[in-house]
Design a protein around this motif. Structure first.
Motif, PDB file in Angstrom:
ATOM      1  N   GLN A 107       0.804  -1.214   0.000  1.00  0.00           N
ATOM      2  CA  GLN A 107       0.000   0.000   0.000  1.00  0.00           C
ATOM      3  C   GLN A 107       0.836   1.261   0.000  1.00  0.00           C
ATOM      4  O   GLN A 107       2.033   1.227   0.291  1.00  0.00           O
ATOM      5  N   HIS A 109      -0.042   5.540   1.283  1.00  0.00           N
ATOM      6  CA  HIS A 109      -1.016   6.492   1.808  1.00  0.00           C
ATOM      7  C   HIS A 109      -0.804   7.803   1.061  1.00  0.00           C
ATOM      8  O   HIS A 109       0.305   8.319   1.041  1.00  0.00           O
ATOM      9  N   GLU A 134       3.005   7.425   8.667  1.00  0.00           N
ATOM     10  CA  GLU A 134       2.874   6.571   9.846  1.00  0.00           C
ATOM     11  C   GLU A 134       4.227   6.097  10.353  1.00  0.00           C
ATOM     12  O   GLU A 134       5.206   6.099   9.611  1.00  0.00           O
ATOM     13  N   HIS A 270       4.756   0.254   1.073  1.00  0.00           N
ATOM     14  CA  HIS A 270       5.143  -0.619   2.174  1.00  0.00           C
ATOM     15  C   HIS A 270       4.187  -1.780   2.285  1.00  0.00           C
ATOM     16  O   HIS A 270       3.026  -1.680   1.898  1.00  0.00           O
ATOM     17  N   GLU A 279       1.763   1.008  16.150  1.00  0.00           N
ATOM     18  CA  GLU A 279       1.709   1.837  14.953  1.00  0.00           C
ATOM     19  C   GLU A 279       1.023   3.147  15.327  1.00  0.00           C
ATOM     20  O   GLU A 279       0.122   3.155  16.167  1.00  0.00           O
TER      21      GLU A 279
HETATM   22 ZN   LIG Z   1       0.343   1.798   5.946  1.00  0.00          ZN
END
Ligand SMILES: [Zn+2]
Length: 422
Positions: A107, A109, A134, A270, A279
């Motif tokens: 994915q 973001h 993140e 990632h 996280e």
């Molecule tokens: Zn992620």
């Protein structure tokens, strides 16, 4: 007046990549603190969320009220001036515990611009207009694909392996540029199931190709990691999933030990592969999944795969060295026992307090901050003194701490606490 320090419950979800039943740290921590939550050993438990985001919200333990609601009613006291004047009037971060048994979707973001565009066009798929950089901090050994390998490694891999030649654009320059890599990833993501299957098969059986006249005879042919290839094939046997090929040929594979951390900037690819982690991200749930997922969840219509490949950025900040996020001693700890992870963003940083098992237990005192904090005990037990109250802490305890409130922790035996702060 509302309490400035109060205990929360979290919400655990059941994505198929989560660890099963009691193997899942996310589930074990959730069970200790969330009324009515019972672990079912036949189910996967993937993520324990404890922020104010509406999807899997934290609640005030004693009343069941959603954290978002109590924050909205007491903005000045619970969020404070810094958040109210510089950020949106809500918790700027979203903390989670993840327990990962197999690869999460590959994915990215989207950054703020792209997130705002996608949200305006398709709010059901992109639920907010925010970016979502993140961090991930390992609680166990943590395996992950993150950021791109250098072009100087990717290009020879594709040139040496005949099975990969078909993904190189006909007009590829030598050496490759980032545009070449974008085209290669585009080709991998759009490959049909038969091609993906045949390519994986060829790489598995010929991980080290024989040198051909077109290759530099002095350069050792790059190896494919067949152990990982086999493992990923058992996790995502669907031949239509291109994740295994993209990850193994273009991304860095890293193994982090407990306490080590990663920073994933917006638009960086990632895929987390295994382990338990803390996280934390900017308050968003925007994600573009390209692979390692149920085809139904994948951004598989061509338009969204275009968005994914277009959004990929190839800045230096996505290289192996740059995705590692070191921790330093926090100035907020009076005794030097607080480590801080500081990603280059203004929404949050993460504190880790590790108190050892000396006789009577170690202590630490944290100076008050000017934003809200949310903490979780990931190991051990002890006591916390804050805002004139002394409370017991156990594994899984989650607490909200308002701006302007200092905290003293005292371990009974050992105790580990993570706290997201602004
Ligand atoms: Zn992620």
């Amino acid at each position: 007046m509302t309490d400035r320090v109060f205990q929360l419950s979290g919400t655990c979800n059941n994505y198929p990549w989560g660890k099963h039943g009691h193997d899942s740290l996310a589930a074990r921590l959730c069970q200790k603190t969330t009324p009515g939550f019972q672990i079912d050993d036949s189910k996967p438990y993937s993520e324990l969320w404890f922020g104010d985001y509406p999807d899997f919200p934290a609640r005030v333990l004693t009343t069941g009220e959603a954290l978002a609601d109590i924050l909205a009613r007491n903005k000045e006291t619970l969020l404070g001036d810094k958040v109210l004047t510089t950020l949106d009037p809500q918790l700027p971060f979203l903390p989670k515990i993840l327990s990962i048994a197999k690869a999460l979707p590959l994915q990215i973001h989207p950054d703020k611009n792209l997130a705002a565009q996608l949200h305006a066009k398709d709010p059901s798929s992109f639920p907010d207009p925010n970016h979502k950089p993140e961090i991930a901090i390992a609680l166990s050994d943590f395996e992950v694909f993150a950021g791109f390998q250098p072009l100087s490694q990717i290009e020879p891999l594709f040139r040496h392996h005949p099975a990969l030649h078909q993904f190189i654009p006909a007009d590829a320059p030598r050496p490759w540029t980032n545009t070449t890599l974008r085209a290669v990833i585009h080709a991998l993501l759009h490959a049909d199931p038969a091609t993906i299957h045949q390519t994986q098969h060829a790489l598995l059986h010929h991980p080290t190709p024989t040198p051909s006249p077109s290759n530099d005879p002095h350069q050792k042919p790059p190896q494919i990691n067949t152990t990982l290839l086999t493992r990923l094939q058992t996790q995502y046997p669907s031949a239509s999933d291109p994740g295994t090929l993209v990850a193994l040929t273009t991304l860095n594979f890293l193994t982090l030990s407990p306490g080590s951390a990663l920073y994933i900037p917006a638009d960086a690819p990632h895929a987390y592969l295994s382990g338990d982690i803390v996280e934390c991200m900017a308050r968003s749930n925007n994600v573009l999944n390209a692979a390692f997922c149920d085809p139904s969840q994948r951004v598989q219509n061509n338009k969204n795969l275009e968005v994914f490949t277009e959004a990929l950025t190839f800045s230096k900040a996505h290289s192996k060295e740059d995705v590692i996020l070191p921790s330093v001693v926090s100035k907020r700890g009076r005794k030097g026992r607080i480590q801080v992870y500081q990603p280059p963003m203004r929404e949050f940083e993460m504190l880790r307090v590790e108190l050892g098992g000396t006789e009577g237990g170690e202590e630490e005192e944290m100076e008050a901050g000017d934003g809200p904090g949310v903490m979780i005990v990931t190991k051990g037990q002890g006591k916390m003194e804050a805002d004139g109250k002394v409370v017991g802490l156990a594994e899984g305890s989650i607490w909200f701490v308002a701006p302007g409130v200092g905290v003293k922790w005292k371990a009974e035996g050992e105790m580990e606490v993570f706290m997201a702060v602004v």
